[in-house]
Design a protein around this motif. Structure first.
Motif, short mmCIF file in Angstrom:
data_model
loop_
_atom_site.label_atom_id
_atom_site.label_comp_id
_atom_site.label_asym_id
_atom_site.label_seq_id
_atom_site.Cartn_x
_atom_site.Cartn_y
_atom_site.Cartn_z
N GLU A 595 0.53 -1.55 0.32
CA GLU A 595 -0.08 0.18 -0.17
C GLU A 595 0.99 1.55 0.25
OE1 GLU A 595 -2.78 -0.58 3.54
OE2 GLU A 595 -3.87 -2.59 2.90
N GLN A 596 2.13 1.09 0.55
CA GLN A 596 2.40 2.53 1.52
C GLN A 596 3.80 3.21 -0.08
OE1 GLN A 596 3.93 2.66 4.62
NE2 GLN A 596 1.68 1.98 5.69
N LEU A 597 4.74 1.91 -0.64
CA LEU A 597 5.33 1.56 -1.91
C LEU A 597 4.52 2.84 -2.63
CD1 LEU A 597 8.01 -1.01 -1.69
CD2 LEU A 597 8.92 1.10 -0.33
N PRO A 598 5.49 4.06 -2.90
CA PRO A 598 5.28 4.20 -4.13
C PRO A 598 5.82 4.02 -6.39
CG PRO A 598 6.61 5.88 -3.63
CD PRO A 598 6.81 4.87 -2.62
N LEU A 599 5.20 2.92 -6.01
CA LEU A 599 6.12 2.13 -7.26
C LEU A 599 5.96 2.89 -8.31
CD1 LEU A 599 4.69 -1.23 -7.08
CD2 LEU A 599 6.29 -0.42 -6.15
N THR A 600 5.51 4.18 -8.89
CA THR A 600 5.16 4.94 -10.11
C THR A 600 5.89 5.75 -9.83
OG1 THR A 600 2.85 4.56 -10.23
CG2 THR A 600 3.57 6.65 -11.65
N GLN A 601 6.79 6.28 -8.59
CA GLN A 601 7.31 7.09 -8.68
C GLN A 601 8.80 6.76 -8.72
OE1 GLN A 601 4.50 7.45 -6.92
NE2 GLN A 601 3.04 9.45 -7.74
N MET A 602 8.91 5.57 -7.65
CA MET A 602 10.03 5.01 -7.52
C MET A 602 10.63 4.19 -9.21
SD MET A 602 10.82 1.18 -5.40
CE MET A 602 9.73 1.57 -4.92
N ALA A 603 9.59 4.13 -9.67
CA ALA A 603 10.06 3.48 -11.77
C ALA A 603 10.75 4.51 -12.61
CB ALA A 603 9.43 3.05 -12.01
N GLN A 604 9.70 5.97 -12.15
CA GLN A 604 10.55 7.11 -13.17
C GLN A 604 11.89 7.73 -11.88
OE1 GLN A 604 7.26 9.61 -11.23
NE2 GLN A 604 5.58 8.83 -13.38
N LEU A 605 11.77 7.72 -10.80
CA LEU A 605 13.20 8.23 -10.13
C LEU A 605 14.72 6.58 -11.00
CD1 LEU A 605 14.62 9.66 -8.33
CD2 LEU A 605 14.14 7.45 -6.82
N ILE A 606 14.34 5.79 -10.91
CA ILE A 606 14.70 4.51 -11.62
C ILE A 606 15.45 4.90 -13.16
CG2 ILE A 606 15.18 2.10 -12.71
CD1 ILE A 606 13.83 1.66 -9.63
N PHE A 607 14.24 5.76 -13.91
CA PHE A 607 14.69 5.44 -15.12
C PHE A 607 15.21 7.05 -15.28
CE2 PHE A 607 10.50 3.43 -16.45
CZ PHE A 607 11.27 1.91 -16.76
N VAL A 608 14.61 7.86 -14.63
CA VAL A 608 15.76 8.91 -14.43
C VAL A 608 17.23 8.82 -14.10
CG1 VAL A 608 16.25 11.71 -13.54
CG2 VAL A 608 13.79 10.84 -14.72
N THR A 609 17.38 8.17 -13.31
CA THR A 609 18.94 7.60 -12.46
C THR A 609 19.65 6.93 -13.73
OG1 THR A 609 18.27 7.37 -10.68
CG2 THR A 609 20.62 6.90 -11.38
N ILE A 610 19.09 5.48 -14.74
CA ILE A 610 19.84 5.27 -15.36
C ILE A 610 20.40 5.99 -16.20
CG2 ILE A 610 19.01 3.46 -17.42
CD1 ILE A 610 17.62 2.15 -15.08
N ILE A 611 19.43 6.97 -17.07
CA ILE A 611 19.72 7.98 -17.91
C ILE A 611 20.35 9.15 -18.03
CG2 ILE A 611 18.82 9.97 -19.27
CD1 ILE A 611 16.24 8.83 -19.34
N GLY A 612 20.91 8.82 -16.27
CA GLY A 612 22.21 10.13 -15.78
C GLY A 612 22.83 9.65 -15.63
N THR A 613 23.51 7.96 -15.60
CA THR A 613 24.74 6.81 -15.32
C THR A 613 24.38 6.59 -16.51
OG1 THR A 613 23.11 5.73 -13.75
CG2 THR A 613 25.72 4.69 -14.76
N ALA A 614 23.70 6.89 -17.52
CA ALA A 614 24.21 6.34 -18.73
C ALA A 614 24.75 7.43 -19.26
CB ALA A 614 22.85 6.40 -19.91
N ALA A 615 24.80 9.25 -18.82
CA ALA A 615 25.74 10.24 -19.22
C ALA A 615 26.87 10.41 -19.04
CB ALA A 615 24.32 11.15 -19.01
#
Length: 815
Positions: A595-615
């Motif tokens: 109930e409490q884990l914000p999965l959508t926001q977590m996935a968005q953060l992961i994708f942004v971090t992946i892009i940043g890591t690649a850069a």
């Protein structure tokens, strides 16, 4: 020939591949002729004296199998056409036309513009001016019939993770509308069961609860028909648009996918003094619990029950079990004869492809008294025969000249790509291997049962190839090392990871069935896979740091943080789809995960971090290909269903072994290895040449609603995660063959040319098989889905992951 000239020819070859695919697709998936697809309503009188119903509540439960229900109902098991997709099924139930595979391309949306008006029983009911037409639910109905409904609330069903909100919206509005008396048709379409199936399969923990909700809605609607005076002459129709297989998929022609329940309900049916058993097991086929009817038969039946003309494109036959609703035998005869006359007239249309009218009817001089129950049955049989012929005539219509042009352009593309390859000169060993392999694959496509089991070709081919590499590049010609044997055994194990025999799913052993019983084993392997990835990335970073470049420990830390977040996200997502996974955990922990884990926001953060890591990796002064590939793997972990993530560990072990032996491999052998392992991975991940095998679960990671671009991209990458992994990571083989040297432009151009040759050859083979089998019945059930997957391999996968991604990684990694 210089690398610039080769590059220009390669660019032209890939352009021709796209052109040939478009041309052949236009000819192969040609729309049906107007008389069998859509027509404006035409005036036709209805022979029956009095229709038994004035109104209808048409309730569709998306992906409903043949379930047992009770009440004042006449039950059936309805068989849909192929493809068993929502759009095609809705047209079958309203227009009455045969399903066509072209609906696959339009199932999500009709696209811009207004669709051509179609003649439906809804249109005729609206023309009768008995009241408004209302709709609530799956907005596919509104896309197909934008001018039909007077009010309602269409909702997009494309956001699969939402299994409750759409159904609650539909049910709340339905109960409100049942109290009003200004409508003649109330159409309801509940997508919840379909969403549950796509998320967790037919045996999902949420399925029984969702079916209970549907039971309650049906019961409340029937009670309203019994108690509300203004609903006294209302017919209640309940059914599914299609079924689903064990994994929640649909779209193919298997029995679970094309079988659904259908019931005609009314308190007035009690006067027929009929009773039906509630069998716990099917009476005939896998899901045949009651009398079997064709989905298109709903159309003339609805027209007769509501007293409106039969839609002009309908190839349905009136359901004979409902004739007893008319007490007068003359009315029964008129209904059957009208239906038969309609089918005969449709068979006379020139654009149906039927040479002439099949029968010549003149019943105006036939005394109705001479028509008894037997003769009615004979007329119904005649209608069924006409229906079968019309179905074959209108199921699809190819434009053969376009097929010829498409094949010719693909052959030219193949020849141009072949010219760019120096490693496959005519009559050379590589040339012979290439042609024998591709001809063998093309021959298998001529046998539909082998198309359905294509995974065997790639499994056996890749296994034999691995064995050959072991014996030719091993350290000893007399003894196989433990590592070599282990690698081969792991490859064979990967082929047993998922079930490929849909007909005997319960009897076939697979690793997934083991993980279903022991989920902790799966999550242990997932953790090991991610830990190994973290270790590999750290090792590559240390190796790539030069004396002039200072190591960035934060980059390694960020990579590990993303891996930990991916593990948490995948576990929490799996737990929400199947709460039984954590039923032994403390309640406070279950509450946090469910109930409490914000999965959508977590996935968005992961994708942004992946892009940043690649850069950051791309801008490092000592960047190399392996580090970029490890960043790509982060995204693939996100888009891979949990049960398949350990496969990526197996592939990594295979790759490391092949890399260690790659110095002895030629450029052709490297490309051949990638092609074999790419296709083998596609099928090892549980994919098949059927639409039902498509997975949607990971297509909405990081999204709160369906997105026109991101959802298809995520879904495609989810289904092709294994091939994408091999297409990218397989470039390490190309680097390894240079024994540590930087790969030159000519070598890289050779690699891209060989990849194009294999794709063009496969395209020619698929086109040729579809052309040769175009007159066979299996062309739409087997060959059309196969060609659709060939299009996916040829256009998005080849252009993005065979060509564009290797170029980006090659340039970025300076390999």
């Amino acid at each position: 020939m210089g690398w610039r000239s080769r590059g220009a020819l390669l660019f032209l070859a890939n352009g021709l591949i796209i052109a040939s695919t478009i041309v052949f697709t236009m000819g192969f998936f040609r729309p049906m002729p107007p008389s069998s697809a859509s027509k404006a309503p035409r005036d036709r009188r209805t022979f029956a004296q009095k229709a038994p119903f004035e109104k209808v509540v048409f309730l569709m439960i998306d992906a409903l199998r043949s379930l047992i229900r009770s009440g004042a109902a006449i039950p059936f098991t309805v068989k849909t056409g192929s493809p068993s997709l929502t759009r095609a099924c809705i047209k079958a139930m309203t227009v009455g036309s045969a399903s066509m595979f072209l609906d696959v391309f339009h199932n999500a949306d009709d696209g811009p513009g207004t669709p051509e008006p179609m003649d439906t029983w809804l249109v005729h009911l609206k023309a009768a001016e008995r009241g408004s037409l209302l709709f609530y639910g799956d907005d596919t109905w509104v896309q197909l019939f934008p001018e039909v409904f007077d009010r309602g609330c269409p909702i997009s069903p494309l956001f699969v993770p939402d299994i409750d909100s759409p159904d609650l919206n539909v049910s709340a509005n339905a109960m409100m509308e049942l109290q009003r008396d200004d409508w003649s048709a109330l159409v309801l379409h509940f997508p919840g069961i379909d969403h549950v199936g796509h998320m967790g399969g037919a045996d999902s923990e949420f399925m029984a609860l969702k079916q209970g909700q549907m039971d309650a809605i049906i019961r409340e609607t029937y009670e309203a028909l019994e108690t509300e005076a203004h609903l006294d002459s209302t017919l209640f129709v309940v059914g599914g648009d299609h079924g689903m297989d064990r994994w929640g998929g649909h779209g193919g022609a298997s029995d679970p996918e094309v079988s659904a329940a259908m019931m005609f309900i009314s308190p007035h049916f009690k006067s027929l003094n009929r009773s039906y058993e509630s069998p716990a097991v099917p009476t005939a086929g896998t899901f045949d619990y009651y009398t079997v009817m064709q989905q298109v038969d709903i159309v003339p039946t609805m027209a007769g029950l509501l007293g409106v003309p039969i839609p002009s494109a309908s190839i349905g036959v009136f359901i004979p079990q409902l004739l007893d609703l008319w007490r007068d035998s003359k009315d029964q005869v008129n209904l059957v004869l009208e239906n038969l006359e309609h089918l005969r007239a449709l068979s006379c249309e020139s654009d149906t492809g039927m040479a002439a009218c099949e029968i010549d009817l003149d019943w105006h001089n036939v005394p109705h008294e001479s028509l008894n129950e037997r003769s009615l049955g004979e007329l119904s049989l005649m209608s069924k025969e006409l229906q079968s012929k019309l179905k074959d005539a209108t199921a699809g219509n190819m434009q053969v000249p376009l097929l010829h042009y498409g094949i010719a352009i693909a052959v030219i593309a193949l020849l141009l790509a072949g010219i760019t390859c120096k490693s496959t000169p005519p009559l050379s060993k590589n040339f012979m291997v290439l042609n024998l392999f591709q001809l063998g694959h093309g021959l298998t496509l001529l046998f539909p049962f082998l198309v359905e089991k294509e995974h065997l070709f790639w499994f056996w081919g890749s296994t034999v190839w691995m064995g050959w590499v072991i014996f030719t590049t091993g350290r000893s010609s007399y003894m196989l090392g433990l590592g070599n044997c282990s690698t081969l055994l792991l490859h064979i194990l990967s082929q047993r990871w998922n079930i490929h025999d849909q007909e005997a799913a319960e009897k076939v052993y697979s690793m997934q069935s083991l993980f279903d019983r022991r989920p902790l084993c799966l999550w242990f392997l997932i953790a090991v896979t991610l830990l190994h990835t973290s270790y590999t990335f750290a090792v590559h970073r240390r190796r790539n740091v030069t004396r002039d470049a200072r190591e960035k420990p934060l980059l390694v830390f960020a990579h590990r943080a993303v891996l930990l977040a991916v593990l948490l996200f995948k576990f929490a997502s799996a737990a929400r789809a199947g709460p039984g996974l954590i039923h032994r955990a403390p309640e406070w922990l279950q509450g946090i995960i469910l109930e409490q884990l914000p999965l959508t926001q977590m996935a968005q953060l992961i994708f942004v971090t992946i892009i940043g890591t690649a850069a950051n990796v791309g801008h490092l002064p000592a960047v190399e290909l392996p580090a970029l590939l490890e960043v790509l793997n982060l995204y693939l972990f996100m888009q891979t269903i949990p049960g398949n993530i350990p496969l990526l560990l197996i592939y990594r072990i295979q790759l490391e072994w092949i890399v260690s032996s790659a110095a002895n491999l030629s450029a052709f052998q490297v490309c051949f290895s990638i092609v074999l392992f790419t296709h083998s991975a596609f099928f090892a991940f549980g994919n098949a040449n059927t639409i039902a095998a498509l997975r949607y679960t990971e297509g909405f990671n990081g999204l709160q609603a369906h997105h026109w671009l991101l959802s298809p991209v995520h879904t495609f990458c989810s289904n092709y995660a294994g091939p994408i992994w091999w297409s990218g990571n397989g470039l390490r083989l190309l680097v390894a063959t240079r024994q540590g040297e930087h790969t030159g432009r000519s070598d890289f151009c050779e690699h891209l040319g060989l990849r194009t040759v294999f794709v063009a050859y496969g395209l020619v083979g698929a086109m040729g098989a579809c052309y040769l089998l175009r007159e066979e019945a299996v062309v739409w059930t087997v060959m059309a889905p196969k060609f659709l997957y060939t299009v996916l391999w040829t256009v998005p996968f080849h252009l993005l992951f065979n060509m564009a991604m290797p170029i980006v990684l090659w340039v970025g990694g300076r390999c």
